[in-house]
Design a protein around this motif. Sequence first.
Motif, PDB file in Angstrom:
ATOM      1  N   GLU A 281      12.704 -37.003   7.543  1.00 11.83           N
ATOM      2  CA  GLU A 281      11.971 -37.728   8.649  1.00 11.83           C
ATOM      3  C   GLU A 281      12.514 -38.977   9.221  1.00 11.83           C
ATOM      4  N   THR A 282      12.640 -39.720   7.900  1.00  8.31           N
ATOM      5  CA  THR A 282      12.714 -41.153   8.125  1.00  8.31           C
ATOM      6  C   THR A 282      14.408 -41.552   8.015  1.00  8.31           C
ATOM      7  N   SER A 314       8.184 -47.604   9.678  1.00  5.71           N
ATOM      8  CA  SER A 314       8.566 -47.768  11.076  1.00  5.71           C
ATOM      9  C   SER A 314       9.894 -48.866  11.069  1.00  5.71           C
ATOM     10  N   GLU A 319      12.695 -43.518  13.553  1.00  6.26           N
ATOM     11  CA  GLU A 319      12.214 -42.737  14.810  1.00  6.26           C
ATOM     12  C   GLU A 319      10.704 -42.798  14.982  1.00  6.26           C
ATOM     13  N   GLY A 320       9.947 -43.779  15.338  1.00  8.94           N
ATOM     14  CA  GLY A 320       8.793 -43.698  15.440  1.00  8.94           C
ATOM     15  C   GLY A 320       7.914 -44.505  14.067  1.00  8.94           C
ATOM     16  N   ARG A 321       6.730 -43.957  13.862  1.00  8.93           N
ATOM     17  CA  ARG A 321       6.033 -44.313  12.613  1.00  8.93           C
ATOM     18  C   ARG A 321       5.718 -43.112  12.071  1.00  8.93           C
ATOM     19  N   ILE A 322       6.312 -43.081  10.837  1.00 10.86           N
ATOM     20  CA  ILE A 322       6.379 -41.864  10.030  1.00 10.86           C
ATOM     21  C   ILE A 322       5.737 -42.305   8.590  1.00 10.86           C
TER      22      ILE A 322
END
Length: 450
Positions: A281-282, A314, A319-322
């Motif tokens: 994800e990150t 982040s 991409e975004g806050r994960i």
Amino acid sequence: MSAPDLLPLLPEAAPETVCAIHRGRAITRRELLAQVAALATRLPAGRPLLNLCNDRYLFAIGLLAAISRGATSLLPNATAPENIAALHADWPELLCLSDDADAPFGLPWLQVRTEALPVDAPAPLPVIPATQRVACVFTSGSTGRPQPHAKHFGPLFRNARTGAQRLWQTAGGACAVLGTVPFQHMYGLESTVLLPLFGGGILCGERPFFPADVATALDALPAPRLLVTTPFHLRTLLDAGLPMPKLGALLSATAPLPAELAIRAEQALAAPMLEIYGSTETGQVATRAPAQETDWLPFAGIHLEQEGDFTFASGAHVEGRIALGDLIERLPDARFRLVGRHADMINIAGKRSSLAYLNHILCAIPGVRDGAFCLPGNDADALAPQRLAAFVVAPGMKAEAIRTALRQRVDAVFLPRPVVLLDALPRNATGKLTATALAGLISAHIEDAG
């Protein structure tokens, strides 16, 4: 679209710069771009692609050609027929890229062969929108259905450049990169494909597994050399005791790297050892030198925020806050320490620990080559006390000797009963023991025996 929104497909370099080694031959940047351009003309614009090339260089050609044509490359977490069938159902226009001679899984396909690609035709350097979706990486979902994670060109490009700065500094310069890990998964994709291509290193097309093959492949590469591996593969390599060519550095991920294994690797291979922290994800977000330190140093621009037991990442390329899957202790100097994975935390008789920590203790016992704790379910009796079990690879050792060694290191409530001795654990290509594989072991060796 403004210039900051566009990035070159590859960083600037002279046309004769060597950017890959394929089947023993140096590939220049001119040749690489010519082959990417030639393959791109054969791809339908925007059509989703399943890149199943087994050769790392051909996989990279397919990936770059797809990016040039605005196509998304699908990278599944498994290639069992049922996984591919589900993927095809969700993406009916799927086109498969393969270096095999036969159509994989009966899909529409295009064969990728260097013999069919030019070696010296001039080709312009494509520029790519930073926001272009270039890949969709799948992870195992909690429902059993793979979960897609979209990856965009700008974040992937910048992450590889950031990682290269740290790794090349450790290794003494831009490296020729050899990996023992699969490149369709995030760690292998980032570290053995994107790192050399976007970071100014040299990609190696081979993917050796056996120690003798690793030594041979490394010997064919120019220095400095970076070996990308996993704790499982690294232990196998060291146990073989074979002489290895001089390395600039070693890189590990996918499972916690024990300090004693890192120290042993640095001493045996005379090279610094780095460990990567990240997730699908990150992407990769931090490194540490596990032979010298326990704490992780985030990449520049990465922000970590705490909300209760959860840490969110982040900034920079994230991409975004994960939400991270690990319990993290943030430290005053912006570094952090891993406490354990949320999914690994257990509570037995009011005492807490993590399976990852217990696995670390188990594998540090002299004579133990591999091992994994588990907590079998007690569905038949919800009031029955919870008891851990362990699967262990330890040739010549008895189960009771392993329990005796553990008794000196962990609380009695965490002692495994039973200890199941095996010849090997069914780890996957990245060295992980998946939940499915572990459930199979429990069914075969514990539930049947009970």
